[in-house]
Design an enzyme around this catalytic site. Structure first.
Site, PDB file in Angstrom:
ATOM      1  N   ASP A  12      40.061  38.616  37.567  1.00 14.48           N
ATOM      2  CA  ASP A  12      41.074  38.002  38.627  1.00 14.48           C
ATOM      3  C   ASP A  12      40.508  36.584  38.620  1.00 14.48           C
ATOM      4  O   ASP A  12      39.295  36.312  38.758  1.00 14.48           O
ATOM      5  CB  ASP A  12      41.289  38.654  39.693  1.00 14.48           C
ATOM      6  CG  ASP A  12      40.216  38.919  40.590  1.00 14.48           C
ATOM      7  OD1 ASP A  12      39.282  39.403  40.186  1.00 14.48           O
ATOM      8  OD2 ASP A  12      40.175  38.612  41.746  1.00 14.48           O
ATOM      9  N   GLU A  59      38.569  40.658  42.899  1.00 15.90           N
ATOM     10  CA  GLU A  59      37.275  40.231  43.388  1.00 15.90           C
ATOM     11  C   GLU A  59      37.397  39.071  44.404  1.00 15.90           C
ATOM     12  O   GLU A  59      36.610  38.913  45.270  1.00 15.90           O
ATOM     13  CB  GLU A  59      36.398  40.016  42.262  1.00 15.90           C
ATOM     14  CG  GLU A  59      34.908  39.794  42.773  1.00 15.90           C
ATOM     15  CD  GLU A  59      34.386  38.449  43.230  1.00 15.90           C
ATOM     16  OE1 GLU A  59      33.260  38.257  43.490  1.00 15.90           O
ATOM     17  OE2 GLU A  59      35.283  37.729  42.873  1.00 15.90           O
TER      18      GLU A  59
END
Length: 464
Positions: free
Chosen positions: A87, A150
């Site tokens: 991500d 994250e």
């Protein structure tokens, strides 16, 4: 073994696969989340891309409910983990290239995620592939753990480790070389300032004020809407002068009898807010000088009093410093205000490894005329300098680069803290500009290849 030579045999493939991976817009998208797609279609596409590549190349793979996945090789009881994430933060404004075009200019690949963390993830993938293709004997399993959240709330690793085993040792390619052995604690806080007792009377009504998208980014754009019938020209002239004096860009325009002020700052990672220019706080500085309604004025005054020119928490009375990890830092990442008084201030605090997060929490509870509506605390992470993991990575780095592998601490938080024995290991080499979370993020192709060679040797040395 000449690891760099093995990497260069695969140079074009590494570059092309990295570009393809970076072209997937893997930003958190709550609107497209679904069962098996908890963080949106873009992130799921990136996870599927990497796992399918692992399948084709003969690795063992697993998709853990769309929250995370892993790619594995080797045999043995012990497990070496490499924790990556796919991500990325939103692209933000002001790019000179397509943020998801993965264009190559002057030996660099430009894209959101090039450095954090999709470029390094691809470096680790090819490092594993090299070790596998060379048929080198391993006594441990090696597993790339692929996180998908994250940059937000780490829901991915929380879900993953409820179902999967914890690696014995490992590293995260999500910070700096040589070796990050200490990471600050990370607190995210949402505050709401008490405004219900105030009226909306005043010459100029602040109807809206907003800046920032994430706790962990310095806002690069801020916007305020003012309702004012008599002093539009004065405010417009004053704002243009303010922009010129501060050396920043912005615009002012009239729309439906409202005055709209927009200001551009410079985005940066929250671990060092001083590397950026906080558009929200700068616009608040201007608004404080205006004759606003009571609610708007109180909100802006409160914001400026507690955060203006203070990224070290002195006004909040939480300032702290230690010799291991340095200063506590504070970033105002989110500002939201509406004319009815509804408001939110999102701050990100990075505190030293010897400080207690609960002490910060208790101090924030005592803030005058404000309520904490959200508080989360990721504790500091620290690995002893003499740990075998650190000693092995130290030797690998020095053999590959010919430079001393100094141990450093950071304000950033990596997946290494999800491991009992884990450190952050690259990809940013000493002397390189840190463009993480900034516009025109890039990674040098030479650095990508060099990191791949370092990771390949590290994987072999840890698992042989």
């Amino acid at each position: 073994m000449n690891w760099l030579e093995e990497v260069f045999k695969r140079k074009e493939e590494i570059i092309q696969e990295t570009q393809s991976f970076l072209r997937i817009k893997s930003v958190l998208d709550e609107e497209t989340k679904d069962l098996g797609t908890p963080f949106g279609k873009g992130i799921q596409e990136a996870l599927h891309y990497l796992l399918e590549k692992g399948n084709r190349d003969g690795f063992g793979t697993k998709n853990v409910d769309g929250y995370a996945g892993h790619i594995e090789m080797g045999e043995g009881k012990e497990l070496v983990g490499i924790l990556c994430h796919i991500d990325v933060v939103p692209e933000g404004d002001g790019w000179s290239v397509d943020p998801f075009g993965a264009e190559i200019h002057d030996g660099k690949i430009y894209a959101r995620g090039a450095l954090d963390d999709k470029g390094p993830t691809m470096a680790v993938y090819f490092a594993m592939k090299i070790v596998k293709e060379l048929n080198l004997p391993l006594s441990k399993r090696v597993r790339m753990i692929i996180g998908t959240d994250e940059e937000s709330e780490w829901r991915c690793v929380d879900h993953y480790f409820k179902q999967e085993e914890m690696p014995t040792i490992g590293f995260a390619p999500d910070a700096d070389f040589p070796i990050i052995y200490a990471e600050k604690g990370i607190i995210d806080v949402k505050l709401s300032v008490h405004l219900h007792h105030l009226s909306g009377n005043g010459k100029t009504m602040l109807t809206s004020f907003q800046a920032g998208r994430r706790f962990n980014m310095v806002p690069d754009y801020a916007k305020a809407i003012l309702k004012n019938g008599e002093h539009k020209v004065d405010i417009e002239t004053s704002f243009k002068t303010f922009l010129q004096n501060e050396g920043v860009n912005g615009v002012v325009k009239v729309q439906n009898n409202n005055l709209i002020l927009e200001l551009e700052g410079i985005s940066a990672h929250a671990m060092e807010p001083n590397n950026g220019v906080n558009a929200g706080m700068l616009l608040a500085k201007f608004l404080q000088r205006q004759d606003l309604d009571e609610k708007g004025k109180y909100f802006v005054d409160w914001l400026v009093t507690h955060f203006q020119h203070d990224t070290r928490g002195k006004a909040l009375q939480i300032a702290f410093h230690d010799h291991i990890s340095g200063d506590l830092t504070v970033n105002v990442g989110i500002i939201r205000y509406k004319e009815d008084g509804e408001n939110e201030i999102g701050i990100n605090i990075r505190y030293p490894v010897t400080q207690m997060g609960e002490e910060i929490h208790q101090r924030l509870k005592k803030l005058e005329n404000a309520t904490i509506t959200h508080f989360s605390d990721s504790k500091p992470h620290f690995v002893d300098k003499q740990h075998p993991l650190i000693q092995t990575l130290k030797r690998v780095y020095e053999e590959q680069t010919g430079e001393e592998a100094k141990l450093i601490s950071i304000g950033g938080g990596t997946y290494a803290r999800a491991l009992k024995a884990g450190v952050a290991f690259g990809p940013l080499f000493p002397g390189r500009e840190d463009v993480v979370h900034q516009k025109d993020e890039y990674i040098y192709i030479d650095d990508l290849l060099k990191a791949t060679a370092i990771y390949a040797q590290a994987i072999y040395e840890l698992a042989k």
